[in-house]
Design a protein around this motif. Structure first.
Motif: not given
Length: 159
Positions: A86-102
């Motif tokens: 999920a984090d890697r794909v968030a970086h690839e799609t440019g939304i990593a800064r908006s992502l919080n996971t638990q």
């Protein structure tokens, strides 16, 4: 009717009889050609369609095993955890800064995305589902501060 027609024909002069016979033969020939040409054209067109269908079938038979192998191969994440994917794909799609996971206790991953472009969110989720075999368990999407911007809470599970 036929005897009357024959009597009429015999009453004509020999030259007129030849003209009527030639005219009748020409009319019959035109009628046959007029009926035969559309049939012949349709047969030719159908034969071409059969050849195209045979070529399509041959191609499908050559790629069929490849498609079956792709369909049988499960989409997956390899040895990576759901959080990493999920984090890697968030970086690839440019939304990593908006992502919080638990991580959830039942093997799910709770993801919160704040103020992200809706199109980017869809690209991220689509990539996870289609290429990595992730399943979206639930999603809640709220409108953001500007047009096209959303906040979302998504629960993911690895297949």
């Amino acid at each position: 009717m036929m005897p009357k027609l024959m009597a009429w024909f015999r009453a004509l002069a020999p030259r007129e009889q030849r003209m009527v016979a030639i005219g009748g033969a020409a009319a019959l020939l035109l009628l046959l050609v007029g009926a035969w040409l559309p049939v012949e054209q349709r047969v030719t067109r159908l034969e071409r369609q059969v050849q195209v269908r045979k070529a399509d079938l041959a191609w499908l038979q050559t790629v069929g095993p490849q498609l079956a192998a792709l369909r049988a191969r499960p989409a997956g994440m390899g040895n990576e955890s759901l959080v990493v994917v999920a984090d890697r794909v968030a970086h690839e799609t440019g939304i990593a800064r908006s992502l919080n996971t638990q991580a959830g206790s039942d093997g799910t991953l709770n993801v919160r995305l704040e103020q992200v472009a809706f199109d980017s969110l869809l690209n991220w989720a689509g990539e996870l589902v289609q290429r990595h075999g992730v399943r979206v368990v639930s999603a809640s999407i709220d409108s953001g501060t500007a047009s096209g911007i959303v906040s979302a809470t998504i629960v993911l599970r690895a297949r």
